[in-house]
Design a protein around this motif. Structure first.
Motif, PDB file in Angstrom:
ATOM      1  N   PRO A  33       0.831  -1.203   0.000  1.00 58.05           N
ATOM      2  CA  PRO A  33       0.000   0.000   0.000  1.00 58.05           C
ATOM      3  C   PRO A  33       0.870   1.259   0.000  1.00 58.05           C
ATOM      4  O   PRO A  33       1.950   1.286   0.579  1.00 58.05           O
ATOM      5  N   THR A  34       0.375   2.293  -0.646  1.00 57.29           N
ATOM      6  CA  THR A  34       1.121   3.547  -0.691  1.00 57.29           C
ATOM      7  C   THR A  34       0.788   4.371   0.540  1.00 57.29           C
ATOM      8  O   THR A  34      -0.352   4.381   1.003  1.00 57.29           O
ATOM      9  N   PRO A  35       1.768   5.078   1.084  1.00 59.24           N
ATOM     10  CA  PRO A  35       1.500   5.878   2.280  1.00 59.24           C
ATOM     11  C   PRO A  35       0.607   7.076   1.948  1.00 59.24           C
ATOM     12  O   PRO A  35       0.546   7.528   0.806  1.00 59.24           O
ATOM     13  N   SER A  36      -0.056   7.596   2.958  1.00 63.29           N
ATOM     14  CA  SER A  36      -0.966   8.724   2.788  1.00 63.29           C
ATOM     15  C   SER A  36      -0.184  10.006   2.489  1.00 63.29           C
ATOM     16  O   SER A  36       0.886  10.239   3.041  1.00 63.29           O
ATOM     17  N   ARG A  37      -0.742  10.855   1.624  1.00 61.49           N
ATOM     18  CA  ARG A  37      -0.114  12.130   1.293  1.00 61.49           C
ATOM     19  C   ARG A  37      -0.687  13.269   2.131  1.00 61.49           C
ATOM     20  O   ARG A  37      -0.270  14.411   1.983  1.00 61.49           O
TER      21      ARG A  37
END
Length: 60
Positions: A33-37
């Motif tokens: 999963p990609t980290p939150s921006r």
């Protein structure tokens, strides 16, 4: 006399079954999963507000 060394590397395209298993294998790198921006956007917004406040106080 020619001496041949044993080949330990198995090429996944060696036969059709191996190639299909290689292609159908799940890609574990893409599943991460990609980290939150949100923290980055909030930090940039806060920096813009601080710079605007400092500029307003300096010109007042």
């Amino acid at each position: 006399m020619v001496t041949r060394m044993a080949e330990n590397h198995t090429d996944p395209s060696g036969n059709t079954a191996q190639f299909r298993a290689f292609v159908d294998a799940p890609d574990t790198a893409a599943a991460a999963p990609t980290p939150s921006r949100l923290p980055l956007i909030a930090g940039i917004g806060a920096a813009v507000v601080v710079v605007a406040l400092v500029a307003w106080l300096a010109l007042a």
